[in-house]
Scaffold this motif. Structure first.
Motif, short mmCIF file in Angstrom:
data_model
loop_
_atom_site.label_atom_id
_atom_site.label_comp_id
_atom_site.label_asym_id
_atom_site.label_seq_id
_atom_site.Cartn_x
_atom_site.Cartn_y
_atom_site.Cartn_z
N TRP A 39 -43.63 -9.93 113.24
CA TRP A 39 -44.79 -10.77 113.62
C TRP A 39 -44.72 -12.17 113.02
N GLN A 76 -41.44 2.14 115.09
CA GLN A 76 -42.24 0.93 115.26
C GLN A 76 -43.47 1.23 116.10
N ASN A 79 -45.80 -3.44 115.70
CA ASN A 79 -44.96 -4.50 115.12
C ASN A 79 -45.80 -5.64 114.53
N GLY A 81 -46.62 -5.37 111.18
CA GLY A 81 -46.40 -5.22 109.74
C GLY A 81 -45.91 -6.53 109.13
N LEU A 99 -43.14 3.45 119.62
CA LEU A 99 -44.07 4.58 119.80
C LEU A 99 -45.28 4.26 120.69
N CYS A 147 -52.13 -3.54 116.45
CA CYS A 147 -51.53 -2.53 115.58
C CYS A 147 -51.89 -1.13 116.09
N GLY A 151 -48.91 3.17 112.84
CA GLY A 151 -48.50 2.11 111.90
C GLY A 151 -49.53 1.97 110.78
N THR A 155 -48.45 2.72 106.90
CA THR A 155 -48.54 1.68 105.85
C THR A 155 -49.78 1.89 104.98
N GLU A 434 -51.99 -3.47 100.09
CA GLU A 434 -52.24 -2.81 101.37
C GLU A 434 -51.13 -3.00 102.40
N ASN A 471 -35.53 5.10 108.60
CA ASN A 471 -35.82 3.73 108.15
C ASN A 471 -35.10 3.37 106.84
P1 FAD Z 1 -45.55 -1.65 112.60
O1 FAD Z 1 -45.57 -3.07 112.17
O2 FAD Z 1 -44.95 -1.35 113.90
O3 FAD Z 1 -44.85 -0.77 111.46
C1 FAD Z 1 -45.23 -0.88 110.12
C2 FAD Z 1 -44.43 0.15 109.29
O4 FAD Z 1 -44.81 1.47 109.65
C3 FAD Z 1 -42.94 0.10 109.51
O5 FAD Z 1 -42.29 0.46 108.32
C4 FAD Z 1 -42.68 1.16 110.56
O6 FAD Z 1 -41.38 1.69 110.48
C5 FAD Z 1 -43.72 2.19 110.21
N1 FAD Z 1 -44.28 2.93 111.35
C6 FAD Z 1 -44.97 2.43 112.40
N2 FAD Z 1 -45.40 3.42 113.19
C7 FAD Z 1 -44.98 4.58 112.63
C8 FAD Z 1 -45.11 5.96 112.97
N3 FAD Z 1 -45.79 6.35 114.04
N4 FAD Z 1 -44.54 6.89 112.16
C9 FAD Z 1 -43.86 6.52 111.04
N5 FAD Z 1 -43.70 5.23 110.68
C10 FAD Z 1 -44.26 4.28 111.46
N6 FAD Z 1 -52.76 -4.75 106.84
C11 FAD Z 1 -53.75 -4.28 106.07
O7 FAD Z 1 -53.56 -3.27 105.41
N7 FAD Z 1 -54.96 -4.92 106.01
C12 FAD Z 1 -55.23 -6.04 106.71
O8 FAD Z 1 -56.31 -6.59 106.62
C13 FAD Z 1 -54.20 -6.55 107.55
N8 FAD Z 1 -54.42 -7.62 108.30
C14 FAD Z 1 -53.43 -8.07 109.13
C15 FAD Z 1 -53.69 -9.17 109.92
C16 FAD Z 1 -52.72 -9.67 110.79
C17 FAD Z 1 -53.02 -10.85 111.65
C18 FAD Z 1 -51.46 -9.02 110.85
C19 FAD Z 1 -50.40 -9.51 111.78
C20 FAD Z 1 -51.19 -7.92 110.05
C21 FAD Z 1 -52.16 -7.43 109.18
N9 FAD Z 1 -51.93 -6.32 108.36
C22 FAD Z 1 -52.94 -5.86 107.57
C23 FAD Z 1 -50.60 -5.65 108.28
C24 FAD Z 1 -50.63 -4.18 108.66
O9 FAD Z 1 -49.62 -3.46 107.98
C25 FAD Z 1 -50.50 -3.90 110.11
O10 FAD Z 1 -51.34 -4.67 110.88
C26 FAD Z 1 -50.66 -2.42 110.57
O11 FAD Z 1 -51.13 -1.49 109.65
C27 FAD Z 1 -49.31 -1.96 111.01
O12 FAD Z 1 -49.44 -1.28 112.23
P2 FAD Z 1 -48.34 -1.44 113.36
O13 FAD Z 1 -48.64 -0.41 114.38
O14 FAD Z 1 -48.24 -2.84 113.84
O15 FAD Z 1 -47.03 -1.02 112.55
#
Ligand code: FAD
Ligand code: ZN
Length: 476
Positions: A39, A76, A79, A81, A99, A147, A151, A155, A434, A471
């Motif tokens: 991202w 993923q 995406n 994270g 996913l 998100c 994910g 996380t 977090e 991973n």
């Molecule tokens: P991804 O980015 O796709 O993956 C994150 C991690 O999890 C990777 O290691 C991936 O391999 C793993 N993963 C993903 N899906 C699975 C699955 N189904 N099984 C096993 N592993 C998996 N985070 C906070 O905690 N608090 C916040 O306030 C916050 N604010 C944010 C604001 C913005 C604008 C952005 C861009 C991000 C923010 N985040 C925040 C980051 C946060 O980690 C992610 O937004 C969210 O939790 C990740 O979800 P995702 O589906 O995008 O995961």
């Protein structure tokens, strides 16, 4: 993955498992940028293939096929994270497991206050599914429109409601997981109590895709509050912000559902890059966003809020305050807070920190660390904001004005981190609140985590993923 007979056989197996349309490879001319780049556009890897299963059984088949070929898997979700954990490395040999097609809500039990959904469901879609039944899924973050719940759990995401409801871990009652061996563990349950041995659920939550693939989860819901009111308060110092927090806790109790702090420079960046957004209370050194959720209704909630803010002004912790008059105004105040990460992207890469401290130590930590950083890097700018109610700051260090952001990052990131993390350690804090470890903070974990804890983590990793294919290179 080179076009060896083994890899051709693996791709054939993957196509058979999920359907040819859901296996994308560079050799087929597919543009994989959206999966290969994170991202923040800080990491860009290369995947052997992007594989997009549509069911738990298909995920299990993909994992078994990769295990048989010794091929690494990077799960993923959305995406979004921020620690480089969800994109492939540069080797071109890893399978990116997308996913997003696991996007069904499997059930909502209103009487038990639970929702069971697949890992690829977008968080906002699940919030809407709960709201449609008059219920609340109390997990909220600025990335909620993209998100996924998988994910979030992988996380152990936090966000803006942790103060009242806890982070993702505290909202999860059960999980369905595909193990590194490709077996399916059905641990979906809506039980609040279940002391039957080691807690496997909590092992997978926060494991960032390094122990297995989360394919579904059962989540806790709550009744929707009758009214949610928002206010903004101007404070002269972080000590004043902490005083306001304690006053708000005393007066609002469990009704206090949000307490976010924003430093002046963070809001200056928002004003610079999104000039159309309103900026109430301009010029305040610190601006606090408070949210109150009330079971009674709008009028008593507003009254309680106004009395709280009057008391804070009387106490001297708040200089000025505004209470949102409508839902639209309330959304605008939250929009301001949520625009800070985006404004930082516009401004250019900075050295990000997601730190956790005892709330009482935050003013002292910031005074000391600000001074150390400014002494060593004159002109450096601090984008400081975050979830003060949870003791969680996004304490980001931006290059001095006119300096090249990426160059500053390349040259000084390590040294800046050492200053900040040593200072965090001095207060008994954590260098990752977090966002997780991913690739970004792996070396920091190895250097700073207690050696006994690291040994136990490595033993768990070896037991659950003996081939090291889940991973790899992330977390440990
Ligand atoms: P991804 O980015 O796709 O993956 C994150 C991690 O999890 C990777 O290691 C991936 O391999 C793993 N993963 C993903 N899906 C699975 C699955 N189904 N099984 C096993 N592993 C998996 N985070 C906070 O905690 N608090 C916040 O306030 C916050 N604010 C944010 C604001 C913005 C604008 C952005 C861009 C991000 C923010 N985040 C925040 C980051 C946060 O980690 C992610 O937004 C969210 O939790 C990740 O979800 P995702 O589906 O995008 O995961
Ligand atoms: Zn955050």
């Amino acid at each position: 993955m080179n076009a060896t007979p083994g890899s051709v056989a693996l791709l054939d197996t993957l196509r058979a498992a999920v359907g040819p349309a859901h296996v994308l490879t560079p050799a087929d001319g597919a543009d994989l940028t959206a999966w290969e780049q994170d991202w923040r556009r800080r990491w860009r890897g290369r995947a052997a293939a992007v594989v997009r299963p549509g069911s738990t059984a298909e995920v299990a088949a993909v994992v078994r096929a990769c295990a048989a070929h010794g091929t690494a898997i990077v799960p993923q979700g959305g995406n979004t994270g921020l620690v480089g954990g969800g994109v492939p490395d540069a080797s071109g040999t890893q399978v990116l497991l997308g996913l997003q097609r696991l996007n069904r809500v499997r059930g909502l039990d209103a009487a038990n206050l639970t929702l069971t959904a697949e890992a690829g469901c977008v968080l906002q879609a699940l919030q809407h599914a709960a709201a449609a039944q008059g219920l609340l899924l109390p997990l909220s973050l600025a990335a909620e429109g993209s998100c996924t719940i998988g994910g979030n759990l992988a996380t152990n995401a936090g966000g803006t409601q942790v103060l009242r409801w806890g982070n993702a871990r505290e909202l999860c009652l059960g999980l369905e997981v595909v193990t590194a061996a490709g077996e399916v563990w059905d641990g979906l349950s809506g039980l609040r109590k279940d002391n039957t041995g080691y807690d496997l659920r909590d092992l997978f939550i926060g494991s960032e895709g390094t122990l297995g693939v989360i394919t579904a989860a059962t989540l806790k819901l709550a009744p929707q509050p009758a009214a949610v009111t928002t206010a903004l308060a101007a404070c002269g110092s972080l000590d004043d912000c902490v005083a306001l927090l304690n006053l708000a806790r005393a007066r609002l109790g469990a009704g206090l559902t949000g307490f976010e702090v924003m430093g002046r420079f963070a809001l200056d960046l928002v004003a610079q890059h999104f000039p159309a957004l309103p900026r109430p209370l301009p010029g305040a050194p610190w601006t606090v966003l408070l949210e109150q959720s009330d079971v009674e209704g709008e009028a008593p909630a507003r009254e309680r809020f106004e009395r709280l803010l009057e008391a804070a002004i009387g106490q001297g912790s708040v200089a000025d305050a505004v209470v949102a008059e409508s839902l639209a105004q309330s959304r605008a105040l939250w929009h301001l807070r949520e625009s800070i990460p985006l404004a930082q992207v516009e401004e250019g890469l900075n050295v990000k920190h997601d730190i956790s401290l005892p709330v009482s130590a935050i003013p002292r930590f910031c005074a000391r660390t600000d001074a150390l950083l400014r002494q060593r890097w004159p002109g450096v700018r601090l984008v400081n904001f975050g979830h003060l109610g949870d003791g969680n700051l996004h304490y980001n260090v931006q290059a001095p004005p006119g300096d090249d952001g990426p160059r500053f990052l390349a040259e000084h990131e390590h040294a800046v981190n050492q200053v900040v993390f040593d200072s965090v350690a001095q207060e008994g804090g954590s260098f990752s609140a977090e966002h997780g470890i991913g690739a970004l903070k792996r070396d920091e974990l190895a250097a700073r985590k207690h050696p006994v804890a690291l040994g136990l983590m490595r033993a768990i990793k070896t037991a659950l993923d003996p081939q090291g294919l889940m991973n790899p290179g992330r977390v440990l």
